[in-house]
Write a protein that holds these residues in place. Structure first.
Motif, PDB file in Angstrom:
ATOM      1  N   TYR A 181     135.267  83.028   8.982  1.00 53.11           N
ATOM      2  CA  TYR A 181     133.968  82.506   9.970  1.00 53.11           C
ATOM      3  C   TYR A 181     134.272  82.183  11.323  1.00 53.11           C
ATOM      4  O   TYR A 181     133.344  82.369  11.707  1.00 53.11           O
ATOM      5  CB  TYR A 181     134.431  80.646   9.041  1.00 53.11           C
ATOM      6  CG  TYR A 181     135.004  79.710   9.720  1.00 53.11           C
ATOM      7  CD1 TYR A 181     134.570  78.895  11.093  1.00 53.11           C
ATOM      8  CD2 TYR A 181     136.201  79.439   9.028  1.00 53.11           C
ATOM      9  CE1 TYR A 181     135.457  78.389  11.469  1.00 53.11           C
ATOM     10  CE2 TYR A 181     137.080  78.708   9.183  1.00 53.11           C
ATOM     11  CZ  TYR A 181     136.770  78.247  10.910  1.00 53.11           C
ATOM     12  OH  TYR A 181     137.793  77.197  11.035  1.00 53.11           O
ATOM     13  N   ILE A 182     135.526  82.744  11.606  1.00 54.99           N
ATOM     14  CA  ILE A 182     135.250  82.379  13.031  1.00 54.99           C
ATOM     15  C   ILE A 182     134.962  83.911  13.670  1.00 54.99           C
ATOM     16  O   ILE A 182     134.656  84.244  14.660  1.00 54.99           O
ATOM     17  CB  ILE A 182     136.617  81.866  13.990  1.00 54.99           C
ATOM     18  CG1 ILE A 182     137.030  81.125  13.354  1.00 54.99           C
ATOM     19  CG2 ILE A 182     137.505  82.711  14.980  1.00 54.99           C
ATOM     20  CD1 ILE A 182     138.564  80.153  13.648  1.00 54.99           C
ATOM     21  N   GLN A 183     135.426  85.058  12.368  1.00 49.83           N
ATOM     22  CA  GLN A 183     135.039  86.389  13.419  1.00 49.83           C
ATOM     23  C   GLN A 183     133.262  86.621  12.993  1.00 49.83           C
ATOM     24  O   GLN A 183     133.468  87.234  13.912  1.00 49.83           O
ATOM     25  CB  GLN A 183     135.674  87.853  11.894  1.00 49.83           C
ATOM     26  CG  GLN A 183     137.293  87.540  11.968  1.00 49.83           C
ATOM     27  CD  GLN A 183     137.422  88.497  10.674  1.00 49.83           C
ATOM     28  OE1 GLN A 183     137.959  88.121   9.906  1.00 49.83           O
ATOM     29  NE2 GLN A 183     137.347  89.787  11.681  1.00 49.83           N
ATOM     30  N   ASN A 184     132.571  85.729  12.359  1.00 46.72           N
ATOM     31  CA  ASN A 184     131.146  86.001  12.769  1.00 46.72           C
ATOM     32  C   ASN A 184     131.079  84.912  14.043  1.00 46.72           C
ATOM     33  O   ASN A 184     129.284  85.033  14.196  1.00 46.72           O
ATOM     34  CB  ASN A 184     130.324  85.192  11.633  1.00 46.72           C
ATOM     35  CG  ASN A 184     131.424  86.071  10.554  1.00 46.72           C
ATOM     36  OD1 ASN A 184     131.055  87.267  10.265  1.00 46.72           O
ATOM     37  ND2 ASN A 184     131.530  85.472   9.069  1.00 46.72           N
ATOM     38  N   ARG A 185     131.361  84.505  14.436  1.00 45.87           N
ATOM     39  CA  ARG A 185     131.045  84.063  16.386  1.00 45.87           C
ATOM     40  C   ARG A 185     130.447  84.823  17.713  1.00 45.87           C
ATOM     41  O   ARG A 185     130.874  84.178  18.506  1.00 45.87           O
ATOM     42  CB  ARG A 185     131.973  82.819  16.271  1.00 45.87           C
ATOM     43  CG  ARG A 185     132.136  81.553  15.468  1.00 45.87           C
ATOM     44  CD  ARG A 185     132.987  80.624  15.477  1.00 45.87           C
ATOM     45  NE  ARG A 185     132.909  79.206  15.044  1.00 45.87           N
ATOM     46  CZ  ARG A 185     133.310  77.741  14.965  1.00 45.87           C
ATOM     47  NH1 ARG A 185     134.488  77.620  15.450  1.00 45.87           N
ATOM     48  NH2 ARG A 185     133.280  77.516  13.886  1.00 45.87           N
ATOM     49  N   TYR A 186     130.699  86.025  16.936  1.00 52.60           N
ATOM     50  CA  TYR A 186     130.373  86.869  17.635  1.00 52.60           C
ATOM     51  C   TYR A 186     128.667  86.686  18.051  1.00 52.60           C
ATOM     52  O   TYR A 186     127.431  85.998  17.221  1.00 52.60           O
ATOM     53  CB  TYR A 186     130.552  88.574  17.545  1.00 52.60           C
ATOM     54  CG  TYR A 186     130.199  89.139  18.702  1.00 52.60           C
ATOM     55  CD1 TYR A 186     131.375  89.680  19.818  1.00 52.60           C
ATOM     56  CD2 TYR A 186     128.879  89.893  18.860  1.00 52.60           C
ATOM     57  CE1 TYR A 186     130.198  89.927  20.376  1.00 52.60           C
ATOM     58  CE2 TYR A 186     129.101  91.310  19.955  1.00 52.60           C
ATOM     59  CZ  TYR A 186     130.087  91.183  20.550  1.00 52.60           C
ATOM     60  OH  TYR A 186     129.170  91.795  21.263  1.00 52.60           O
ATOM     61  N   GLN A 187     128.861  86.620  19.139  1.00 51.76           N
ATOM     62  CA  GLN A 187     126.935  85.756  19.500  1.00 51.76           C
ATOM     63  C   GLN A 187     126.630  85.118  19.092  1.00 51.76           C
ATOM     64  O   GLN A 187     124.616  85.072  18.783  1.00 51.76           O
ATOM     65  CB  GLN A 187     125.771  87.812  19.853  1.00 51.76           C
ATOM     66  CG  GLN A 187     126.511  88.516  20.305  1.00 51.76           C
ATOM     67  CD  GLN A 187     126.145  89.591  20.235  1.00 51.76           C
ATOM     68  OE1 GLN A 187     124.839  90.129  18.947  1.00 51.76           O
ATOM     69  NE2 GLN A 187     126.051  90.342  21.025  1.00 51.76           N
ATOM     70  N   TYR A 188     127.185  83.913  19.242  1.00 49.05           N
ATOM     71  CA  TYR A 188     127.083  82.695  18.717  1.00 49.05           C
ATOM     72  C   TYR A 188     126.767  81.726  19.450  1.00 49.05           C
ATOM     73  O   TYR A 188     127.362  81.647  20.817  1.00 49.05           O
ATOM     74  CB  TYR A 188     128.354  82.047  18.073  1.00 49.05           C
ATOM     75  CG  TYR A 188     128.262  81.066  16.831  1.00 49.05           C
ATOM     76  CD1 TYR A 188     127.515  81.460  15.644  1.00 49.05           C
ATOM     77  CD2 TYR A 188     129.051  79.769  16.920  1.00 49.05           C
ATOM     78  CE1 TYR A 188     127.604  80.977  14.232  1.00 49.05           C
ATOM     79  CE2 TYR A 188     128.460  79.426  15.289  1.00 49.05           C
ATOM     80  CZ  TYR A 188     128.291  79.517  14.570  1.00 49.05           C
ATOM     81  OH  TYR A 188     128.262  78.606  13.591  1.00 49.05           O
ATOM     82  N   TYR A 189     125.557  80.881  19.255  1.00 46.90           N
ATOM     83  CA  TYR A 189     125.475  79.340  20.013  1.00 46.90           C
ATOM     84  C   TYR A 189     124.310  80.637  21.767  1.00 46.90           C
ATOM     85  O   TYR A 189     124.403  79.894  21.839  1.00 46.90           O
ATOM     86  CB  TYR A 189     126.143  79.140  20.417  1.00 46.90           C
ATOM     87  CG  TYR A 189     127.158  77.639  19.904  1.00 46.90           C
ATOM     88  CD1 TYR A 189     126.240  77.141  18.728  1.00 46.90           C
ATOM     89  CD2 TYR A 189     128.459  77.845  20.222  1.00 46.90           C
ATOM     90  CE1 TYR A 189     126.815  75.990  17.829  1.00 46.90           C
ATOM     91  CE2 TYR A 189     128.853  77.169  18.845  1.00 46.90           C
ATOM     92  CZ  TYR A 189     128.214  76.234  18.021  1.00 46.90           C
ATOM     93  OH  TYR A 189     129.171  75.202  16.781  1.00 46.90           O
ATOM     94  N   GLY A 190     123.664  81.482  20.637  1.00 44.83           N
ATOM     95  CA  GLY A 190     123.251  81.943  22.153  1.00 44.83           C
ATOM     96  C   GLY A 190     123.958  82.962  22.842  1.00 44.83           C
ATOM     97  O   GLY A 190     123.332  83.686  23.637  1.00 44.83           O
ATOM     98  N   TYR A 191     125.095  82.743  23.021  1.00 46.64           N
ATOM     99  CA  TYR A 191     125.843  83.565  23.743  1.00 46.64           C
ATOM    100  C   TYR A 191     125.685  85.076  23.939  1.00 46.64           C
ATOM    101  O   TYR A 191     125.771  85.760  23.085  1.00 46.64           O
ATOM    102  CB  TYR A 191     127.671  83.269  23.754  1.00 46.64           C
ATOM    103  CG  TYR A 191     127.730  81.785  24.124  1.00 46.64           C
ATOM    104  CD1 TYR A 191     127.722  81.428  25.583  1.00 46.64           C
ATOM    105  CD2 TYR A 191     128.641  81.278  23.351  1.00 46.64           C
ATOM    106  CE1 TYR A 191     128.134  80.713  25.882  1.00 46.64           C
ATOM    107  CE2 TYR A 191     128.991  80.008  23.959  1.00 46.64           C
ATOM    108  CZ  TYR A 191     128.858  79.438  25.118  1.00 46.64           C
ATOM    109  OH  TYR A 191     128.763  77.631  25.285  1.00 46.64           O
ATOM    110  N   SER A 192     126.678  86.332  24.984  1.00 45.90           N
ATOM    111  CA  SER A 192     125.671  87.699  24.694  1.00 45.90           C
ATOM    112  C   SER A 192     127.236  87.894  23.803  1.00 45.90           C
ATOM    113  O   SER A 192     126.873  89.463  23.828  1.00 45.90           O
ATOM    114  CB  SER A 192     125.340  87.839  26.513  1.00 45.90           C
ATOM    115  OG  SER A 192     127.038  88.224  26.847  1.00 45.90           O
ATOM    116  N   GLY A 193     127.814  87.752  24.327  1.00 49.10           N
ATOM    117  CA  GLY A 193     129.433  88.306  23.321  1.00 49.10           C
ATOM    118  C   GLY A 193     130.101  87.301  23.101  1.00 49.10           C
ATOM    119  O   GLY A 193     129.488  86.851  22.184  1.00 49.10           O
ATOM    120  N   ALA A 194     131.550  87.659  22.931  1.00 48.30           N
ATOM    121  CA  ALA A 194     132.310  86.461  22.038  1.00 48.30           C
ATOM    122  C   ALA A 194     133.192  85.596  22.679  1.00 48.30           C
ATOM    123  O   ALA A 194     134.686  84.779  22.657  1.00 48.30           O
ATOM    124  CB  ALA A 194     133.702  87.362  21.644  1.00 48.30           C
TER     125      ALA A 194
END
Length: 732
Positions: free
Chosen positions: A322-335
């Protein structure tokens, strides 16, 4: 206030001595935490291999890239039947016999020699495991691993040329089932429930390291951190000795031992093998943090070995899926959010080894991010941010073993007992002689508790300190509010009210901070800092001061219009409260307060279903970027300004608002103490966090008072005379 100090001089002196004792623990803990300042990163081989398969680069090239990022360790899991089936080129298959025997003529599909060998060793049953191999390499690897690691009476091997059939004697405990399914019965009228066999733990028993994988890692100039899966009933001394021999065969001396499966090596025969191997080879055992970020994954023998090795131990943070899936999370462009997660793990939870798995580009699709620059940017940013906190990347440091001295635990417990007597005297007319009796009984109770149940007594000490000093802080700001209402006129200048409100908040926060130190002082041993031991009762310790607030508010403000003996809980107060007329608005207000209280308690901790909003998380992240430690929003936005507003509302004679603001202010005090209940969080963060919260809370409180004053003046100037006129007409 001066009279209160004079009347309780003895209690206050004893409390001061115990605070100094707790402060000595804080000093020792500061030095231990400041020396524990190196973190390490270990790559997961399997995930790296899968990512490389989706990219244009080979796994060796990826290892070379990560080595330039300062990462030189790779976690390599030993092979088992399942990994050989799913992730290897070797022709290996495994089936639970319960599924095999459902097939018609299943015996005819197996060599007669194999059936004879099994029946000579035992018999087939639903829980056994059937393994077949298809070539010489697979056969040699699987049979060699089984013969070296498993007792001879638990398996049978039949070989024809390059192929082999293997029987492993399973049990009901080793069988894995799927959830219940409903099947239509043969009469076509009823349904029957059934658990289908899904697999077996035997399919996950480690059989050895794959030679070409070891060579690939070592050729890349990286160190192998072997991962062995051990399962009860198949994890005796023979198994452990074969595992260690495998390490030595490839010249592997692990820096860290990160147990896999259910237990440490050799646990079927006790913890002596694992303990001796770790101590003799100067290795560090890893404690894997749970997915909820609370405590460590429970594996048999791990805590015992950690303790017996003198806490030569590091906490390990796994990058779960579930942490691996946080790429581009919360509208960020990356990790960025993954970076934030790793940053918090190291700075706030004593994590010193990050077991790293690459990012997923699209949530739940298992599509890896294959741009090396994303990883370089993440680790570079992480290193820079951690350097600001005094951390550096390298071989992870283990925390120095420390146990809080018994005398200090007892002193803190005595201080909490004296604080409880102080609380009673703040609301009840207790004379000095009864006070001495209560204080003596408190000391005797503490001594008896540490003599009869020393381990439980430590937890009770921390719990008592958390509750008692939070309640003292609540009593303080209520006293200041009530005293201000008695000595100041309703039209007192705003500047003077703000000055008193600031003093009330600062004084109450300092008392709560002392409570945090006392709470942490009792349980600042290494076992708690590594979360081998856990302090329970956090939520209850936050609820009790809220309940206490109702009592102390009644003692200082009463229920009726006029309170005769301020600071004394009288029968008339309780009588008036019990005889009050309950109105609809009161029920609605109580429902709102209950909902807010439930939300507040439910949000506490990581094991809650209530999630933080994206906006709040982004705001928190910004604070983390700008400040050394992120202040708690419920303190500086909510609890702290509410205390200042209570003073304001009390002076202006807004009794209902005084009650509401005071109740909200309790949350600020319990939150300060709660900060120091998180023993895994370094002390410097707790003090800095509280300092920021107090500073911002004062600013927000001043602004809030100014807004309330503006509303009050508008009301008095434009609306009050009309409302008074309407009331006069109604009365007439």
């Amino acid at each position: 206030m001066k009279q209160f100090f004079n009347d309780n001089k003895m209690l206050l002196i004893i409390i001061l001595v115990t605070v100094i004792a707790a402060g000595s623990v804080m000093g020792t803990r500061f030095s231990i935490e400041s020396a524990n300042n190196t973190y390490d990163i270990v790559l997961d081989y399997t995930e790296m291999e899968r990512m490389a398969a989706q990219s244009d680069d080979t796994l060796s090239e990826w290892f070379a890239d990560f080595k330039t990022m300062g990462i030189n360790k790779v976690g390599l899991q030993e092979e088992n039947i399942m990994t050989l089936m799913e992730d290897s080129r070797l022709p290996v298959a495994g089936q639970v016999m319960g599924n095999v025997m459902e097939q018609s003529f299943w015996r005819d599909s197996l060599p007669a020699g194999f059936i004879d060998a099994v029946e000579a060793a035992g018999r087939f049953d639903d829980f056994d495991l059937l393994v077949t191999t298809g070539d010489a390499e697979a056969t040699d690897f699987v049979t060699g691993g089984i013969q070296a690691r498993i007792q001879a009476d638990k398996y049978a091997i039949y070989r024809e040329g390059d192929k082999a059939w293997i029987w492993l004697d399973g049990t009901a405990d080793s069988t894995l089932y799927s959830g219940k399914h409903k099947y239509k019965a043969s009469n076509e009228k009823d349904f029957i429930e059934r658990n289908d066999i899904k697999g077996s733990k035997l399919m996950y028993i480690s059989l050895g390291l794959m030679p070409d994988k070891v060579k690939l890692v070592q050729d890349a100039g990286m160190q192998v951190i072997p991962r062995t899966l051990s399962y009860n009933g198949w994890n005796d001394t023979k198994f452990a000795e074969a595992v260690v021999a495998e390490y030595e065969k490839y010249g592997i001396k692990p820096t860290y031992i990160i147990a896999g499966g259910e237990a440490v090596l050799g646990y079927d025969d006790g913890t002596d093998f694992a303990k001796d191997y770790i101590i003799d080879n100067d290795l560090t055992i890893g404690l894997i943090e749970n997915t909820t970020q609370l405590q460590n994954i429970m594996q048999y023998g791990v805590n015992e070995v950690a303790t017996e090795s003198g806490y030569d131990t590091v906490r390990v943070f796994t990058v779960w899926d579930y942490i691996q899936n946080r790429y581009q999370y919360y509208g960020y462009s990356g990790a960025e959010e993954i970076e934030n997660t790793l940053f918090r793990a190291v700075t706030e939870r004593n994590i010193r080894v990050i077991y790293f798995k690459p990012f997923f580009e699209y949530k739940d699709l298992h599509t890896y991010v294959t741009n090396p620059n994303e990883y370089k940017q993440t680790f570079a940013n992480l290193a820079d941010r951690l350097a600001e906190h005094g951390f550096e990347q390298g071989q992870a440091t283990a925390m120095k073993a420390y146990t809080v001295p018994l005398i200090i635990k007892i002193l803190i417990a005595v201080g909490s007992a004296m604080g409880a007597v102080l609380l009673l005297r703040s609301i009840l007319p207790i004379k000095k002689k009864p006070m001495y009796v209560l204080a003596g009984l408190g000391v005797l109770a503490v001594l008896a508790a540490y003599f009869v149940m020393p381990n439980t007594a430590v937890l009770l000490t921390a719990f008592a300190a958390a509750v008692v000093f939070a309640c003292i802080a609540v009593t303080f700001f209520i006293f200041v509010s009530r005293e201000s209402a008695e000595t100041l006129a309703p039209d007192t200048s705003l500047a003077k009210i703000i000055k008193i409100a600031c003093a009330a908040l600062v004084g109450a926060a300092l008392i709560a901070l002392i409570g945090g130190m006392m709470t942490a002082g009792a349980i600042s041993s290494t076992s708690f800092m590594l979360e081998i031991d856990i302090f329970r009762g956090v939520k209850v310790s936050q609820l009790l001061p809220i309940a206490y607030f109702a009592v102390v508010f009644l003692a200082y403000y009463g229920y009726g219009e006029r309170k005769e003996h301020i600071g004394r809980l009288e029968l008339v107060d309780i009588r008036d409260l019990l005889h009050m007329q309950i109105k609809v608005w009161m029920v609605l207000a109580l429902a709102v307060v209950g909902a807010v209280g439930y939300y507040y308690i439910a949000r506490t901790g990581h094991d809650t279903s209530i999630q933080v909003s994206s906006f709040e998380m982004l705001f928190r992240n910004e604070l983390e970027e700008l400040l050394i430690a992120r202040p708690r929003t419920k303190e500086f936005f909510f609890g702290f300004p509410a205390i200042m507003l209570m003073v304001y509302c009390s002076v202006r004679r807004f009794k209902l608002l005084t009650l509401i603001m005071g109740l909200c202010g309790v949350i600020g005090m319990t939150s300060i103490v709660n900060t120091f209940m998180h023993i895994r969080t370094p002390l410097y963060l707790g003090f800095i966090r509280t300092g920021y919260s107090l500073l911002f809370g004062l600013i927000v409180g001043i602004v809030a008072i100014a807004i309330f004053e503006l509303i009050h003046r508008i009301y008095c100037k434009y609306f009050k005379k009309y409302i008074d006129a309407v009331n006069a007409c109604t009365e007439y």
